[in-house]
Design an enzyme around this catalytic site. Structure first.
Site, PDB file in Angstrom:
ATOM      1  N   GLU A 136       0.744  -1.156  -0.095  1.00  0.00           N
ATOM      2  CA  GLU A 136       0.028   0.233   0.217  1.00  0.00           C
ATOM      3  C   GLU A 136       0.793   1.220   0.049  1.00  0.00           C
ATOM      4  O   GLU A 136       0.449   2.297  -0.510  1.00  0.00           O
ATOM      5  CB  GLU A 136      -0.951   0.073   1.305  1.00  0.00           C
ATOM      6  CG  GLU A 136      -2.145  -0.958   1.185  1.00  0.00           C
ATOM      7  CD  GLU A 136      -3.077  -0.685  -0.205  1.00  0.00           C
ATOM      8  OE1 GLU A 136      -3.514   0.404  -0.219  1.00  0.00           O
ATOM      9  OE2 GLU A 136      -3.487  -1.653  -0.551  1.00  0.00           O
ATOM     10  N   SER A 416     -51.608  -0.772  45.548  1.00  0.00           N
ATOM     11  CA  SER A 416     -51.136  -0.915  47.364  1.00  0.00           C
ATOM     12  C   SER A 416     -49.806  -0.803  47.769  1.00  0.00           C
ATOM     13  O   SER A 416     -49.607  -0.691  48.851  1.00  0.00           O
ATOM     14  CB  SER A 416     -51.925  -2.223  47.724  1.00  0.00           C
ATOM     15  OG  SER A 416     -53.386  -2.143  47.133  1.00  0.00           O
TER      16      SER A 416
END
Length: 720
Positions: A136, A416
């Site tokens: 590269e 409750s």
């Protein structure tokens, strides 16, 4: 025609008009016409030539001005792009995942927004780095981000070939391109790439740049970064790659889709061999090593495991941690996902795993009226002494990142389960004892007419029985006696938010405009397990940045909710609720568990069903809260059982596993069992007395009847 110099000068000062001069019938040129002293026409060629010289000098000046303008404009543009060369985003993209650590400091989960997972440059084999550089950017270690020689070389080769056969981009430019720039091929982008590449080279070493590149570049087949590529193609760690395997991966970078080994193995191998040749050409391999690597056969083996087994683990807990870090400590979510923070929490992994195991089993949850939609649920486990969240699950089914968390974001009426907070705690603070009688008979409070779920009324019941059996009418009656303001003040101390519209007696049964979450209810009940002290709930202990610097830390905040004496009475009644009352299904063998059930009714006329199920319970060392119900309740989506058959059972399954590694502890609270037995004995005795009275009355009535009969016979007159 001729003239002297002075005549030329003289005539040059007296232009008359322009004529077209022709020769042999053709237009040759335009010249200025003059008259000499004799009045004869004189065509001044010298003057025309001089004028053309002036024009040329003007053009040169104009050209210089244009060139100067271009230079200035270009310099300004270059300065603009150089000043705008901000590479901070590059740093964001390259951080390691953020780690979530448990209460013992062990890494428990990781989270990141990055596509790739980082590998330190030291973990990458030399041959892998050499392969990438060779194919590269073989001058990578020589240039400063831009390879001018490479650009010229590429231009020459492309010109000879008549097409693009070689590029001039460096690894640094490629890194900039894949992490910071759009993919469009514009002049502006190329200029930005030029300066960003140099800025990257200024701030990072070559090894750091190569590390960042290898961790970001795409290797095809969904593999972003070298770590995932090694796993996807060879089921290996990066450090285990052979020379041939590394060369194959390096070759894929050029055309990741076209050279995907799973789709084009021949093309990938051909490219691999080219990489190996380049490595030998640049001195990284000997000829023998090159030849040996080219003979290696390619064996593709896709990794089955996630490269990072901790990624995404404990998703709902992690969601809450991120939310807390953002809301409480002001760290943006984007930063939390990309800057490699270390977040230390109160997570107990064994408890979290226990909770998640329960939630994975559908059989543990109540059945609703719809099979098309899951009955949802949320649960949280809390350390009452520290306020630390030990475990948390925010839903059933597929998890959505940062989606709705029912353990922390839910707002539903608690039913409750709110009674101990808003009614009974302020009542015992006012001097009521757990054995004091409360009215239990049908009654109304203005337009409000509460009813007991069972439909039965005893006229009068002791307080512990009203709590234990979750009786509604005595609870509302008691709140009316002590006053709504006292109840709301207690609710505030417990950390439960309420709306101004909640100031009415229905708050005694959980009637709220907005509602609460399991986390809020667990935090409130933690005061009962911590001698009346409520410590603010939290998951985060401290946060460190990627450099190990502490950027946030938990500071304890506590509230004195009530007295130890009041807590003892509440614990006695809530222990009794689990052992003798509506919450028997929440009991955990070998451990003292106190708690309260809660259910709300479907608010649709004509439907008798349950909208929400709650259970909040606790041991001396652990508090748990569970909610169950549909996300949206309507005529087709509601529950058919109450909390004692639903949320209480879920709680029991979670706590029975979560408490396994904890020693049993005692509240040292009064056991209401003897009170119940005494009450039952009194009731039995009273019933016996009533029966005896009935029997006595029966015989009295019978004797009177007999006597009346005898008297009739005695007073009867014989007719004859």
């Amino acid at each position: 025609m001729a003239c002297s110099d002075d005549e030329v000068i003289s005539s040059a000062r007296m232009p008359i008009r322009e004529y077209s001069a022709t020769r042999k019938g053709r237009l040759l040129f335009n010249r200025r016409v003059f008259f000499n002293k004799k009045g004869k026409i004189f065509l001044m060629k010298h003057v025309a030539d001089g004028k053309m010289g002036v024009q040329m000098r003007g053009l040169v000046k104009l050209g210089l001005i244009i060139i100067l303008a271009i230079v200035v404009l270009g310099a300004g543009s270059l300065l603009y792009f150089r000043q705008g060369a901000d590479i901070s985003h590059l740093e964001n993209n390259l951080q390691q995942p953020t780690g979530i650590y448990d209460l013992d400091g062990n890494l428990a989960s990781t989270i990141t927004a990055n596509k790739s997972e980082g590998v330190a440059i030291d973990e990458i084999p030399e041959h892998m780095k050499q392969a990438v550089v060779s194919i590269e950017d073989h001058r990578f270690y020589e240039h400063h981000g831009i390879d001018y020689q490479g650009i010229i070389r590429a231009l020459v080769k492309n010109a000879k070939a008549g097409s693009v056969v070689e590029g001039g981009s460096t690894l640094t430019q490629q890194l900039v391109k894949i992490t910071m720039l759009e993919s469009d091929r514009t002049l502006k982008r190329k200029i930005e790439e030029f300066f960003l590449a140099q800025e990257v080279e200024n701030q990072y070493t070559k090894d750091e740049i190569l590390e960042m590149y290898l961790n970001q570049v795409y290797f095809g087949h969904g593999a972003w970064g070298i770590k995932k590529a090694a796993n996807i193609y060879f089921s290996k760690e990066v450090s285990e790659l052979t020379v041939a395997e590394g060369a194959l991966l390096a070759g894929v970078i050029n055309l990741p889709s076209k050279l995907d080994p799973y789709k084009n193995l021949d093309g990938a191998v051909k490219r691999r061999d080219l990489v190996l040749s380049r490595m030998a050409e640049h001195g990284y391999l000997t000829k023998d090593e090159e030849a040996a690597a080219k003979k290696d056969s390619v064996t593709l083996l896709m990794g089955e495991k996630e490269a990072d087994p901790l990624r995404g683990k404990y998703p709902y807990y992690v969601d809450h941690v991120l939310s807390e870090a953002s809301s409480k400590y002001g760290i943006k979510l984007e930063e939390l996902l990309s800057k490699g923070y270390k977040i230390y929490t109160t997570l107990d992994q064994s408890m979290q795993q226990a909770t998640e195991t329960v939630y994975e089993n559908d059989a543990n949850f109540p059945v609703g009226t719809s099979t098309e939609e899951l009955v949802q649920s949320g649960a949280v486990l809390l350390d009452p002494e520290t306020g630390g969240i030990k475990a948390l699950v925010g839903g059933r089914g597929k998890h959505q990142f940062m989606g709705f968390n029912r353990a922390t974001q839910l707002t539903r009426s608690p039913g409750s389960s709110i009674k101990p907070l808003v009614v009974y705690t302020p009542a015992v603070e006012e001097g009521y004892d757990i054995t004091d009688p409360l009215k239990d008979e049908k009654m109304s409070f203005g337009e409000y007419e509460p009813t007991n779920l069972s439909g039965e009324y005893k006229g009068e019941v002791p307080m512990y029985e009203a709590v234990m059996n979750s009786l509604n009418v005595p609870t509302v009656w008691l709140l009316n006696e002590i006053g709504i303001d006292r109840g709301l003040d207690s609710l505030k101390r417990f950390g439960i938010p309420y709306d101004k519209d909640d100031r009415n007696l229905s708050i005694a049964l959980g009637g709220m405009k907005k509602g609460v979450s399991p986390l809020q209810m667990a935090g409130a009940f933690s005061a009962f397990a911590n001698e009346g002290e409520r410590v603010e709930t939290h998951a985060i202990v401290r946060i460190e940045n990627a450099d190990g610097k502490e950027v946030a830390a938990w500071k304890e905040k506590s509230t004195k909710v009530t007295s130890v004496g009041a807590v003892d009475k509440m614990n006695a009644m809530l222990l009794g609720t689990v052992e003798y009352g509506t919450a028997k299904n929440a009991a955990v063998s070998g451990y003292e568990i106190a708690g309260k059930t809660g259910s709300t009714q479907v608010p649709i006329e004509g439907i008798s069903g349950v909208k929400d199920q709650w259970f909040i319970g606790y041991s001396p060392s652990l508090v748990g809260a569970v909610w169950a119900g549909y996300d949206k309740t309507d005529e087709k989506h509601y529950l058919t059982t109450h909390s004692s058959q639903g949320s209480a059972l879920i709680f029991q399954k979670i706590m029975s596993q979560a408490l396994q590694n904890q020693a049993a502890q005692s509240f040292k609270a009064q056991d209401i069992g003897p009170l119940i037995a005494e009450q039952q004995a009194i009731i039995a005795e009273q019933q016996e007395k009533d029966e005896e009275e009935k029997r006595r009355q029966y015989w009295i009535d019978k004797g009177n009847e007999i006597r009346e009969g005898l008297n009739k016979w005695r007073d009867w007159e014989v007719p004859w």
